[in-house]
Design an enzyme around this catalytic site. Structure first.
Site, PDB file in Angstrom:
ATOM      1  NE  ARG A  36      -3.211   0.169   3.144  1.00 24.74           N
ATOM      2  CZ  ARG A  36      -2.318   0.658   4.303  1.00 24.74           C
ATOM      3  NH1 ARG A  36      -1.352   1.448   4.662  1.00 24.74           N
ATOM      4  NH2 ARG A  36      -2.210  -0.199   5.695  1.00 24.74           N
ATOM      5  CE1 TYR A  50     -18.785   9.870 -15.316  1.00 25.23           C
ATOM      6  CE2 TYR A  50     -16.685   9.641 -13.432  1.00 25.23           C
ATOM      7  CZ  TYR A  50     -17.836   9.013 -14.005  1.00 25.23           C
ATOM      8  OH  TYR A  50     -18.089   7.336 -14.013  1.00 25.23           O
TER       9      TYR A  50
END
Ligand code: P1T
Length: 379
Positions: free
Chosen positions: A46, A98
């Site tokens: 991560r 968007y």
């Protein structure tokens, strides 16, 4: 290094172990340590992964930034940028954008006390009226999705700098091949890598690129703390996609032009939205800040009938009716019922997102097949 070389070599070195020309897919969650803290630069995927880092270096290079960060999706990238803010902060955003970005802003971040002003920015000086001491971010999509409006990045950046506000540009539609917002004065450039950068409709990913070290560190902290990273295999696919970005974009631009000009001549078509057309309201700004006009084309029919638009979409054979854009294959979509359904009807119509609006992502097939397909579908 010139752009066409950067897409292939930017930030890339042959792998240290065996000289592999493509970075290996380091499909691992963790890394062996010889003693606590004794590792070779990676401790947990991560926080960092060599395949992802190779992609992040490539992203920084092609956007002329210093730091790239890759995320699980375009929306995860936007989410990370918004997490730079605190309750009480205000954002000024393009009103045409968007639908998923609008949904993230209004349905998630408004709940955390962030206020959004959605405004038309075709005249960038309009922004100043909305600035106050709480304004921390200006969010610009250009060209906008789906109306292909063009926002003047240089003027917007000057306004942002004057008031000490961050300017973020969603560069998904243009790509760094056509437009490099950091060079025009933006602080943050963001991508849905899912689209042109990936280029083959085979992954979902987002990216953020910045020049400033302090900003990069804050974003890296968020990337690691919130954890919306992309996996190594997707990073590999995105790197492969970026290597052909420049040649794909050349063809997207050529085919986009051919399709826009065909539609502009068609007797059943009312409006064609493509920034390369001379009658586009901000054609001059597009010509100044972009090196080409891209492959996204939207249009409406004279009847403005919902049913006729659906029929056209059902008739298309080479264009695939699908969400998304930016892949090698041509796609067609109906913003009202697909990508922009999350924007209230009243708001949509104010922006021009009417029932007959069709959005095309013009791919890199043979131009004559695309025109023939539109001809038989529109009639
Ligand atoms: O889908 P995702 O990778 O999370 O990216 C979101 C996003 C952000 N910004 C722009 C300009 C976008 O177009 C998108 C995603 N857009 C579509 C899926 C679409 O069909 O318009």
């Amino acid at each position: 290094m010139k752009f066409n070389t950067k897409t292939i070599h930017g930030g890339q070195k042959p792998d240290k172990a065996y000289g592999a020309v493509m970075p290996p897919v380091y499909q691992t969650s963790t890394y062996a340590q010889s003693t606590p803290g004794g590792h070779k630069g990676y401790e947990y995927s991560r926080s960092g992964n060599p395949t992802r880092h190779a992609l992040e270096a490539s992203l920084a290079s092609i956007e002329n930034g210093n730091y790239g960060l890759a995320f699980a999706s375009g929306l995860a990238a936007i989410d990370a940028i918004l997490k730079l803010l605190k309750p009480g902060d205000e954002v000024i955003s393009t009103s045409d954008l968007y639908g998923g970005t609008y949904r993230l802003f209004t349905k998630i971040f408004e709940n955390f006390g962030i206020k959004f002003h959605f405004i038309g920015m075709e005249n960038a000086t309009a922004i100043e009226a909305y600035i106050n001491s709480h304004t921390k971010l200006i969010w610009v999509e250009t060209p906008t999705n789906p109306m292909m409006n063009i926002i003047d990045i240089v003027t917007t950046a000057q306004i942002a700098k004057k008031h000490n506000i961050l300017l973020a540009v969603d560069n998904t539609f243009a790509t760094p091949y056509l437009q490099q917002p950091l060079d025009l004065g933006a602080d943050i450039v963001m991508h849905s890598v899912t689209k042109y950068l990936g280029g083959h409709s085979d992954l979902i990913m987002g990216a953020v690129v910045v020049k400033d070290k302090d900003l990069a560190e804050r974003l890296y902290f968020i990337q690691n703390a919130s954890g919306a990273i992309c996996g190594p295999h997707d990073a590999f696919l995105a790197l492969r996609g970026i290597k052909t970005l420049h040649i794909r974009m050349q063809r997207h631009c050529e085919n986009g032009k051919a399709v826009a000009e065909y539609l502009a001549r068609h007797p059943k078509i009312e409006n064609v939205y493509w920034p390369g057309l001379k009658n586009h309201p901000n054609h001059a700004i597009a010509a100044a800040q972009m090196s080409g006009f891209g492959g996204m084309v939207s249009f409406t029919t004279k009847s403005n009938s919902y049913e006729e638009a659906i029929k056209i979409l059902e008739n298309l054979k080479v264009f695939t009716l699908a969400e998304s854009l930016g892949g090698v294959e041509s796609l067609a979509g109906h913003p009202v019922s697909m990508t922009h359904a999350s924007i209230p009807k009243e708001e949509r119509e104010k922006l021009g997102i009417v029932d007959s609006l069709i959005r095309l992502s013009v791919g890199i097939e043979d131009e004559s097949d695309l025109i023939a397909d539109l001809k038989q579908a529109i009639g």
